[in-house]
Structures are given as C-alpha cells and as structure tokens.
Design a protein around this motif. Sequence first.
Motif, PDB file in Angstrom:
ATOM      1  N   ASP A  61       0.735  -1.173  -0.424  1.00  0.00           N
ATOM      2  CA  ASP A  61      -0.074  -0.229  -0.157  1.00  0.00           C
ATOM      3  C   ASP A  61       0.760   0.976   0.583  1.00  0.00           C
ATOM      4  OD1 ASP A  61       0.867  -0.467   2.652  1.00  0.00           O
ATOM      5  OD2 ASP A  61      -0.537   0.124   3.273  1.00  0.00           O
ATOM      6  N   ASN A  75      -4.925  -5.129  -4.241  1.00  0.00           N
ATOM      7  CA  ASN A  75      -4.675  -4.084  -5.532  1.00  0.00           C
ATOM      8  C   ASN A  75      -5.114  -4.941  -6.576  1.00  0.00           C
ATOM      9  OD1 ASN A  75      -3.378  -2.080  -3.664  1.00  0.00           O
ATOM     10  ND2 ASN A  75      -1.351  -2.646  -4.543  1.00  0.00           N
ATOM     11  N   GLU A  78      -8.836  -4.861  -5.918  1.00  0.00           N
ATOM     12  CA  GLU A  78      -9.840  -3.771  -6.269  1.00  0.00           C
ATOM     13  C   GLU A  78     -10.042  -3.700  -7.449  1.00  0.00           C
ATOM     14  OE1 GLU A  78      -7.945  -0.439  -3.514  1.00  0.00           O
ATOM     15  OE2 GLU A  78      -9.489   0.991  -5.047  1.00  0.00           O
ATOM     16  N   TYR A 283      -1.171   0.567  -5.541  1.00  0.00           N
ATOM     17  CA  TYR A 283      -2.684   0.131  -6.120  1.00  0.00           C
ATOM     18  C   TYR A 283      -2.083   0.636  -8.690  1.00  0.00           C
ATOM     19  CZ  TYR A 283      -7.453   0.707  -8.509  1.00  0.00           C
ATOM     20  OH  TYR A 283      -8.688  -0.231  -8.705  1.00  0.00           O
TER      21      TYR A 283
END
Length: 313
Positions: A61, A75, A78, A283
């Motif tokens: 992160d 990630n 997501e 990300y």
Amino acid sequence: MTTTAERPAAQLPPPPRRRPALRVSARRSLTAWLFLTPTLLILVAFTVYPMVQALYLSFTDYNLIRAAEWVGLDNYTELLSDGSFWNAFGNTVLYALVVTPVTVVLALAFALMLNQAFRGRAFARTAIFLPFIVSLGIIAIAWAFLLDPNIGLISHWLSLVGIVPEQGWLSDPRYAMAAVMIVGVWKNVGFYMVIYLAGLQSIPVDMYEAARLDGAGVLQRFRNVTLPLLSNQTLLVSVLALIATLQAFDQIYVMTRGGPFFRTETLVMLVYREGFQELRFGYASAISFVLVIFVFILSMVQFGYLRRKQVTY
C-alpha cells in the motif's frame, strides 16, 4: 699417448609450459559478452530493476508518505470492482482497435503511393515522416489550437460543411476520443510508412514481371505478390503499432487530460492519476502490471497469427 676427458653435456632449461589456448568459439563468445555487458548493465539498471520494484510495490500500500506494508492481492482484487479501471480499460481497447488498423492501412497506402516515381516525391515522404520526429507534446499542443472552436483552423473548415460540435472538439464527450485518435494516427503513420517502403524496394522486380506475363492485373499483383512478400513488414508494423496504442499517454495528457468526463482516460492515464495525483503507488503499480500482461498476451497472439502468414523467398 694422450687422453681427453669427456665433458658432461650442458643441462638445458626445460621449455616453458604453454597455457592451453582458448578455442575460437570461446574467444568469440567472450568478445561478444564484453561488448554486450555495458548495454546489459543499463538494461538491468533502468528496465529490469524498476519492473521488479514495481511488481513488489503492487503487493503493498505504498503511498510515498509512510513505509510500504504488504497487502497481498488486495490491489488486484480492488481492480475487479473499480469502475475507473474498467472505464480506462474500455477506452484503451477502443483506442487500440481503431488506431492500430487505421495506422497500418494508411502506412501501406502511403508507401505504395510514394514508391512510384513522380515530381515532389521526396517532399511528400518528408512531410509524412516529419511528425514522427517532432515531440508528441508539441504536436498535441498544435492540434489543440487547430481544433479550438474559437480560433482553430480545422474547426473553421469543418464549420463550413456544417460540422460544429456544441462544446468544441476536445470538450465534447462525443468527439474528444476521435480527436486524440486522429493525432495518434498522424504522429506515427510516417514511421511505419518507411518500414513498408523498405519492404517494397526489396521485392524482386522479376516477380512482378512474371505475374504480368501470366496476365495478372494491378489488384492481382498487389494481392498475390505485394501483400505476401510484405508479410514480415506487416508483422513488425502491426506489433509495434499495437504496443504504441496501448501505451498512449502524451497526446491525451496534453489535449484532454483524460476528459471530458474520463471519456479519453486510458490505462496509462489512470496509472498516472492514481500514482502521481492520488499517491497510491501500490495500486498504480498493480494497474501497470495488468497492462503489461495484457500487452504481452495480445502481442503473442498477434505474433503467432501473422507468423503463420509469413512468406520466404
């Protein structure tokens, strides 16, 4: 009677032991590696190491403020539910599906036309190739002015035939993607044209004469001689054009910054926004690796399909 005493023979030093000489192939390999070493070091430092580092960050992160913490596949998970990602993915696919074939076909058409002898051929070749060596940022700024609804020359010409976007070409969601596509095609078509020109000039004239003696017309010679013998160039141009379109960023950033309403935001633009504006480097790295895998798969499929159509002569 006299006797002479025999002198003992002088002791000669032993010959020096020769070291076994390297074989010719080993010397050649060593020479090749010595020449390759500087390039390999640069490749490792500026390509391999950043890719490995980005792969690691995609599982963290990291946000440039605090230390990176391992989050596993969070990630990547997501991404599956992120509407921005799927919007950028769709825009990227649309951009590639339109720009790649249009660029390849136009490059081949220009090459066929400029392979003929006529006055002004050198100027025409230079004019088409010139945009490739100009910075894409400068080209994008120039096109933004040309398409400006108030002062743009192209906007004025299009208005004479009744084509007038209500909000301007780059501000109207219906025309913004088309505008950046036109710039993408115009920028790179000259480079691919040169590749096709080299291929056309390497085709033996005897093959065209043999086809002409067999009664083949212009279209038949193009279909049965030119296209098959340009298969190597088509493979190269198609793969290069596809990779370039999937990495489109410069002209989109300068002309629209991904707008209006994210209609021109591609995956690379999304990586930039998440990484350098939202500071979500973990990300953004995950998005980058999804794009890398996507480009690799498409390139291999394209390479395998076109390789079967290659012709050797």
